[in-house]
Motif scaffolding. Structure first.
Motif, PDB file in Angstrom:
ATOM      1  N   LEU A  20       0.853  -1.182   0.000  1.00 24.82           N
ATOM      2  CA  LEU A  20       0.000   0.000   0.000  1.00 24.82           C
ATOM      3  C   LEU A  20       0.893   1.238   0.000  1.00 24.82           C
ATOM      4  O   LEU A  20       1.743   1.385   0.883  1.00 24.82           O
ATOM      5  CB  LEU A  20      -0.915   0.006   1.233  1.00 24.82           C
ATOM      6  N   VAL A  21       0.702   2.108  -0.994  1.00 23.76           N
ATOM      7  CA  VAL A  21       1.639   3.207  -1.215  1.00 23.76           C
ATOM      8  C   VAL A  21       0.909   4.546  -1.277  1.00 23.76           C
ATOM      9  O   VAL A  21      -0.008   4.722  -2.081  1.00 23.76           O
ATOM     10  CB  VAL A  21       2.428   3.008  -2.532  1.00 23.76           C
ATOM     11  N   SER A  22       1.336   5.498  -0.458  1.00 22.32           N
ATOM     12  CA  SER A  22       0.786   6.854  -0.514  1.00 22.32           C
ATOM     13  C   SER A  22       1.247   7.551  -1.792  1.00 22.32           C
ATOM     14  O   SER A  22       2.386   7.376  -2.228  1.00 22.32           O
ATOM     15  CB  SER A  22       1.252   7.663   0.699  1.00 22.32           C
ATOM     16  N   VAL A  23       0.359   8.353  -2.372  1.00 22.53           N
ATOM     17  CA  VAL A  23       0.654   9.027  -3.635  1.00 22.53           C
ATOM     18  C   VAL A  23       0.466  10.532  -3.493  1.00 22.53           C
ATOM     19  O   VAL A  23      -0.574  10.995  -3.015  1.00 22.53           O
ATOM     20  CB  VAL A  23      -0.249   8.508  -4.766  1.00 22.53           C
ATOM     21  N   GLY A  24       1.480  11.275  -3.902  1.00 22.06           N
ATOM     22  CA  GLY A  24       1.384  12.723  -4.045  1.00 22.06           C
ATOM     23  C   GLY A  24       1.629  13.047  -5.506  1.00 22.06           C
ATOM     24  O   GLY A  24       0.743  13.042  -6.333  1.00 22.06           O
ATOM     25  N   GLY A  25       2.914  13.256  -5.826  1.00 14.26           N
ATOM     26  CA  GLY A  25       3.281  13.477  -7.228  1.00 14.26           C
ATOM     27  C   GLY A  25       3.612  12.202  -7.979  1.00 14.26           C
ATOM     28  O   GLY A  25       3.764  12.223  -9.195  1.00 14.26           O
ATOM     29  N   GLY A  26       3.766  11.092  -7.258  1.00 16.92           N
ATOM     30  CA  GLY A  26       3.957   9.809  -7.919  1.00 16.92           C
ATOM     31  C   GLY A  26       5.366   9.258  -7.898  1.00 16.92           C
ATOM     32  O   GLY A  26       5.610   8.181  -8.449  1.00 16.92           O
ATOM     33  N   GLY A  27       6.305   9.947  -7.266  1.00 17.12           N
ATOM     34  CA  GLY A  27       7.669   9.450  -7.239  1.00 17.12           C
ATOM     35  C   GLY A  27       7.806   8.142  -6.472  1.00 17.12           C
ATOM     36  O   GLY A  27       8.496   7.218  -6.919  1.00 17.12           O
ATOM     37  N   SER A  64       2.772  17.355   2.126  1.00 16.15           N
ATOM     38  CA  SER A  64       3.648  16.366   1.494  1.00 16.15           C
ATOM     39  C   SER A  64       3.002  15.624   0.340  1.00 16.15           C
ATOM     40  O   SER A  64       3.701  15.071  -0.513  1.00 16.15           O
ATOM     41  CB  SER A  64       4.160  15.354   2.529  1.00 16.15           C
ATOM     42  N   LEU A  65       1.663  15.596   0.273  1.00 19.10           N
ATOM     43  CA  LEU A  65       0.967  14.955  -0.842  1.00 19.10           C
ATOM     44  C   LEU A  65       0.183  15.983  -1.642  1.00 19.10           C
ATOM     45  O   LEU A  65      -0.866  15.684  -2.195  1.00 19.10           O
ATOM     46  CB  LEU A  65       0.009  13.860  -0.328  1.00 19.10           C
ATOM     47  N   GLY A  66       0.726  17.202  -1.723  1.00 15.39           N
ATOM     48  CA  GLY A  66      -0.022  18.315  -2.296  1.00 15.39           C
ATOM     49  C   GLY A  66       0.305  18.654  -3.728  1.00 15.39           C
ATOM     50  O   GLY A  66       0.008  19.764  -4.174  1.00 15.39           O
ATOM     51  N   ALA A  67       0.911  17.743  -4.481  1.00 13.87           N
ATOM     52  CA  ALA A  67       1.140  18.013  -5.899  1.00 13.87           C
ATOM     53  C   ALA A  67      -0.198  18.162  -6.620  1.00 13.87           C
ATOM     54  O   ALA A  67      -1.137  17.402  -6.372  1.00 13.87           O
ATOM     55  CB  ALA A  67       1.943  16.885  -6.537  1.00 13.87           C
ATOM     56  N   ARG A  68      -0.291  19.123  -7.522  1.00  9.66           N
ATOM     57  CA  ARG A  68      -1.557  19.349  -8.229  1.00  9.66           C
ATOM     58  C   ARG A  68      -1.752  18.414  -9.414  1.00  9.66           C
ATOM     59  O   ARG A  68      -2.857  18.276  -9.917  1.00  9.66           O
ATOM     60  CB  ARG A  68      -1.626  20.795  -8.723  1.00  9.66           C
ATOM     61  N   ARG A  69      -0.674  17.770  -9.859  1.00  7.09           N
ATOM     62  CA  ARG A  69      -0.760  16.884 -11.018  1.00  7.09           C
ATOM     63  C   ARG A  69       0.212  15.721 -10.824  1.00  7.09           C
ATOM     64  O   ARG A  69       1.331  15.909 -10.370  1.00  7.09           O
ATOM     65  CB  ARG A  69      -0.406  17.660 -12.291  1.00  7.09           C
ATOM     66  N   ILE A  70      -0.227  14.531 -11.168  1.00  6.13           N
ATOM     67  CA  ILE A  70       0.654  13.374 -11.068  1.00  6.13           C
ATOM     68  C   ILE A  70       1.829  13.547 -12.037  1.00  6.13           C
ATOM     69  O   ILE A  70       1.657  14.042 -13.162  1.00  6.13           O
ATOM     70  CB  ILE A  70      -0.124  12.072 -11.372  1.00  6.13           C
ATOM     71  N   GLY A  71       3.011  13.173 -11.613  1.00  9.04           N
ATOM     72  CA  GLY A  71       4.180  13.294 -12.466  1.00  9.04           C
ATOM     73  C   GLY A  71       4.122  12.348 -13.653  1.00  9.04           C
ATOM     74  O   GLY A  71       3.491  11.288 -13.600  1.00  9.04           O
ATOM     75  N   ALA A  72       4.808  12.713 -14.726  1.00 14.18           N
ATOM     76  CA  ALA A  72       4.791  11.903 -15.947  1.00 14.18           C
ATOM     77  C   ALA A  72       5.359  10.510 -15.705  1.00 14.18           C
ATOM     78  O   ALA A  72       4.838   9.516 -16.241  1.00 14.18           O
ATOM     79  CB  ALA A  72       5.568  12.611 -17.053  1.00 14.18           C
TER      80      ALA A  72
END
Length: 313
Positions: free
Chosen positions: A176-183, A230-238
């Protein structure tokens, strides 16, 4: 392309700096001890990493894999990536400048300054801090580090999954993995591939991957809530998007109250002081958002601990 070979290469490069990164513990407990009907739960205690988060892996790799000019390294970050870059820069003896949004906690800003970084607070959201950072980088020629969307950053994050497999002697059934920008999920899923089930977890108020999956491509979203710093990216990274398209087949949203309850539970019951972003895995189990099978082994990645610990009182 981020794959297992890229992550193994990152591991070899990081090994050239053996005094910086830590091998973080893998805590293994019965599911019932967490109130979950499953065989075993693994907790990868990555909040004990240098700089207080998994980000140290990717940021050190970014600096090692590229020439760093006299102007140093520069990054826009809600906090954890900036702290990781600042720690790596200090260890390598290079300059560091960090642009943080106004939403970033003062505890993270203080930590950045203590590490010797120049801190610039600008913009109401990460995206605005990022724009200011890019303009500054063009003026100084500093090495740009990205909080989550560079190959070295994602591959470095993937080394924690490699490490977890070594420590456990195998992969768990589910991660189970938390997602912000996707790194983080990009690195973990690239290492795991189809050998285990990877589940993406996001706060309801910061649904970058969820919105991208609904739209069929990365899109901007409004972000806020308890884990926004810390999970506040507005768009998932490419990169995270591309890897998740190949290897992540389930994505769940969790409400702030469940995330906060799980954070407090980890402190009260296990004395693990982590930031809200690190509590999404337990929240998914405690709320039943993810329901494991009775004999399933589930891994949770406690990804960071850069927050005001007084909030646990």
């Amino acid at each position: 392309m981020i794959d297992r070979a890229a992550i193994a290469a990152a591991r070899r490069q990081l090994a050239t700096q053996p005094d910086f990164l830590r091998t973080t513990p893998l805590m293994r407990v019965s599911g019932r001890s967490l109130g979950v009907d499953c065989g075993e739960v693994w907790l990868k205690l990555e909040h004990l990493q240098v700089g207080g988060s998994f980000k140290a892996r990717g940021m050190l790799y970014r600096l090692l894999a590229n020439p760093v000019p006299d102007s140093g390294v520069i990054i826009a970050s809600g906090g954890n990536a900036g702290i990781a870059v600042a720690a790596a820069a200090k260890a390598l003896g290079v300059r560091c400048e960090v642009f943080v949004p106004e939403v970033s906690p003062e505890a993270k800003r203080a930590r950045l300054r203590a590490l010797g970084a120049e801190v610039v607070v600008t913009g109401a959201a990460y995206s605005q801090a990022f724009e200011a950072c890019v303009a500054r980088q063009k003026a100084t020629g500093a090495l740009q580090a990205h909080a989550y969307d560079q190959p070295e950053v994602v591959a470095g994050a993937g080394t924690l999954a490699l490490e977890m497999e070594e420590q456990g002697g195998r992969l768990p059934d589910t991660v189970l993995v938390s997602v912000g920008g996707g790194g983080l999920i990009g690195g973990v899923a690239a290492w795991v591939e189809s050998r285990a089930h990877v589940v993406a977890l996001e706060p309801e108020r910061a649904p970058t991957l969820h919105a991208a999956r609904a739209a069929g491509q990365p899109v901007d979203v409004e972000v806020g809530g308890v884990a926004a710093d810390s999970l506040g990216a507005r768009r998932i990274g490419a990169i995270g998007w591309e890897v998740s398209q190949r290897h992540v087949h389930e994505a769940l949203l969790l409400p702030d109250d469940a995330i906060r309850a799980a954070q407090l539970w980890l402190w009260k019951e296990l004395k693990l002081a982590v930031e809200p972003a690190a509590a999404l895995g337990l929240a998914a189990l405690q709320t039943g958002a993810y329901k494991p099978q009775p004999q399933e082994t589930v891994a949770l990645i406690l990804c960071g601990a850069n927050f005001d610990a007084a909030s646990l009182a």
